[in-house]
Design a protein around this motif. Structure first.
Motif, PDB file in Angstrom:
ATOM      1  N   GLU A  47      40.294  28.387  23.394  1.00 44.22           N
ATOM      2  CA  GLU A  47      39.172  28.719  22.522  1.00 44.22           C
ATOM      3  C   GLU A  47      38.806  27.469  21.744  1.00 44.22           C
ATOM      4  OE1 GLU A  47      40.202  31.966  19.978  1.00 44.22           O
ATOM      5  OE2 GLU A  47      40.065  33.444  21.578  1.00 44.22           O
ATOM      6  N   ALA A  56      35.004  30.288  11.634  1.00 43.78           N
ATOM      7  CA  ALA A  56      36.366  30.621  12.027  1.00 43.78           C
ATOM      8  C   ALA A  56      37.258  29.386  12.116  1.00 43.78           C
ATOM      9  CB  ALA A  56      36.363  31.336  13.391  1.00 43.78           C
ATOM     10  N   THR A 172      33.488  35.708  23.962  1.00 37.77           N
ATOM     11  CA  THR A 172      33.674  35.481  22.523  1.00 37.77           C
ATOM     12  C   THR A 172      35.162  35.339  22.223  1.00 37.77           C
ATOM     13  OG1 THR A 172      33.723  37.860  22.199  1.00 37.77           O
ATOM     14  CG2 THR A 172      31.612  36.771  21.888  1.00 37.77           C
ATOM     15  N   ARG A 173      35.462  34.762  21.059  1.00 38.25           N
ATOM     16  CA  ARG A 173      36.853  34.507  20.689  1.00 38.25           C
ATOM     17  C   ARG A 173      37.577  35.773  20.236  1.00 38.25           C
ATOM     18  NH1 ARG A 173      35.485  29.408  16.879  1.00 38.25           N
ATOM     19  NH2 ARG A 173      33.880  30.897  16.286  1.00 38.25           N
ATOM     20  N   ILE A 174      38.899  35.702  20.250  1.00 35.10           N
ATOM     21  CA  ILE A 174      39.767  36.846  19.986  1.00 35.10           C
ATOM     22  C   ILE A 174      40.541  36.656  18.683  1.00 35.10           C
ATOM     23  CG2 ILE A 174      41.917  37.917  20.787  1.00 35.10           C
ATOM     24  CD1 ILE A 174      41.023  37.638  23.562  1.00 35.10           C
ATOM     25  N   ILE A 176      39.825  36.923  15.471  1.00 33.59           N
ATOM     26  CA  ILE A 176      39.231  36.350  14.269  1.00 33.59           C
ATOM     27  C   ILE A 176      38.269  37.353  13.648  1.00 33.59           C
ATOM     28  CG2 ILE A 176      39.429  33.951  15.008  1.00 33.59           C
ATOM     29  CD1 ILE A 176      36.530  34.120  15.972  1.00 33.59           C
ATOM     30  N   SER A 177      37.933  37.169  12.366  1.00 34.28           N
ATOM     31  CA  SER A 177      37.029  38.117  11.719  1.00 34.28           C
ATOM     32  C   SER A 177      35.654  37.513  11.465  1.00 34.28           C
ATOM     33  CB  SER A 177      37.640  38.612  10.405  1.00 34.28           C
ATOM     34  OG  SER A 177      38.064  37.520   9.626  1.00 34.28           O
ATOM     35  N   LYS A 178      35.559  36.184  11.458  1.00 37.93           N
ATOM     36  CA  LYS A 178      34.264  35.535  11.271  1.00 37.93           C
ATOM     37  C   LYS A 178      33.912  34.734  12.520  1.00 37.93           C
ATOM     38  CE  LYS A 178      35.976  34.685   6.829  1.00 37.93           C
ATOM     39  NZ  LYS A 178      36.451  33.671   5.931  1.00 37.93           N
ATOM     40  N   ARG A 180      32.346  35.731  15.215  1.00 35.89           N
ATOM     41  CA  ARG A 180      32.637  36.487  16.435  1.00 35.89           C
ATOM     42  C   ARG A 180      31.553  36.401  17.497  1.00 35.89           C
ATOM     43  NH1 ARG A 180      35.660  41.038  14.082  1.00 35.89           N
ATOM     44  NH2 ARG A 180      35.414  42.268  15.960  1.00 35.89           N
ATOM     45  N   SER A 181      30.370  35.934  17.142  1.00 33.59           N
ATOM     46  CA  SER A 181      29.285  35.949  18.128  1.00 33.59           C
ATOM     47  C   SER A 181      29.282  34.718  19.031  1.00 33.59           C
ATOM     48  CB  SER A 181      27.937  36.062  17.411  1.00 33.59           C
ATOM     49  OG  SER A 181      27.764  34.961  16.546  1.00 33.59           O
ATOM     50  N   ARG A 185      35.236  31.012  24.055  1.00 31.00           N
ATOM     51  CA  ARG A 185      36.507  31.253  24.745  1.00 31.00           C
ATOM     52  C   ARG A 185      36.299  31.031  26.236  1.00 31.00           C
ATOM     53  NH1 ARG A 185      38.984  36.661  26.381  1.00 31.00           N
ATOM     54  NH2 ARG A 185      41.151  36.215  26.823  1.00 31.00           N
TER      55      ARG A 185
END
Length: 197
Positions: A47, A56, A172-174, A176-178, A180-181, A185
């Motif tokens: 990622e 992130a 998209t990345r895994i 994380i909370s911010k 995400r769009s 990855r």
DNA sequence: GTAGTGATTTTCT
DNA sequence: GAAAATCACTACA
């Protein structure tokens, strides 16, 4: 076809735009000449975390003691401690003072099977030993002492063994909370060692 | 097979 | 004091 001799990656591989390095790094081998013996694995999942505008990215709030290695030029190892028990390995990219890195999330075992086996729960199939950033660092025994290693002149480095992926999937990345769009990855579509589909 | 949750400590607010 | 770029275990279908 048998693969020609492996080539160690030099500085110029790492100091390019992060997303270009991300595509090229899939299929490369991570090599660590550890005190217990040589370990290596074919990288199948990464990622990207790019710059202070990526929410992130650890560097999103500027330089701190923890993330200072991300501000180095490309080709260094950034290893940090997370969730009270795991480490994650990143490969720093781009130029000096531009904080960016690739989180190595999954790999297929190559050399050092006997050494890694002792560090992984007995039930798991070998193809899953390195399927996840925390597991990879545990199997390789990478800790804070390896943070900041230069991948161009130390016992930790990447090399090209001519085993490129047939196809790369981008998602998209895994975890994380911010941010995400963002499609940051990358993984080898057909590898059994990808952390999650 | 999937879903939910506890472990455990550094780091920054 | 809360959150964190995770994993393994348990329960249930």
């Amino acid at each position: 076809m048998p693969s020609p001799k492996p080539k160690k990656m030099h500085r110029s591989f790492y100091t390019r735009p992060t997303l270009e390095v991300a595509e090229d790094i899939i299929g490369m081998s991570l090599v660590y000449k550890s005190p217990q013996g040589k370990l290596s694995a074919r990288i199948v999942e990464v990622e990207a975390y790019i710059g202070e505008n990526d929410p992130a990215c650890h560097a999103a709030r500027g330089k701190t003691k923890r993330n200072e290695v991300m501000f180095h030029k490309g080709g260094y190892a950034y290893i940090y401690f997370i969730y009270g028990m795991y480490y994650c390995l990143n490969v720093v990219t781009e130029k000096a003072d531009f904080p960016a890195a690739l989180l190595i999330r999954g790999a297929e075992t190559q050399e050092g099977i006997e050494i890694m086996q002792k560090r992984i729960p007995a039930k798991q199939p070998q193809s899953r030993w390195l399927a996840g950033p925390g597991k990879l660092c545990r199997a390789f025994n990478l800790k804070r002492e390896q943070n900041g290693l230069d991948l161009t002149n130390t016992e930790l480095y990447l090399e090209n063994r001519n085993e490129p992926p047939e196809k790369i999937t981008v998602t998209t990345r895994i975890g994380i909370s911010k941010g995400r769009s963002l499609l940051y990855r990358f993984y080898d579509t057909h590898s059994p060692a990808v952390s999650r589909k």
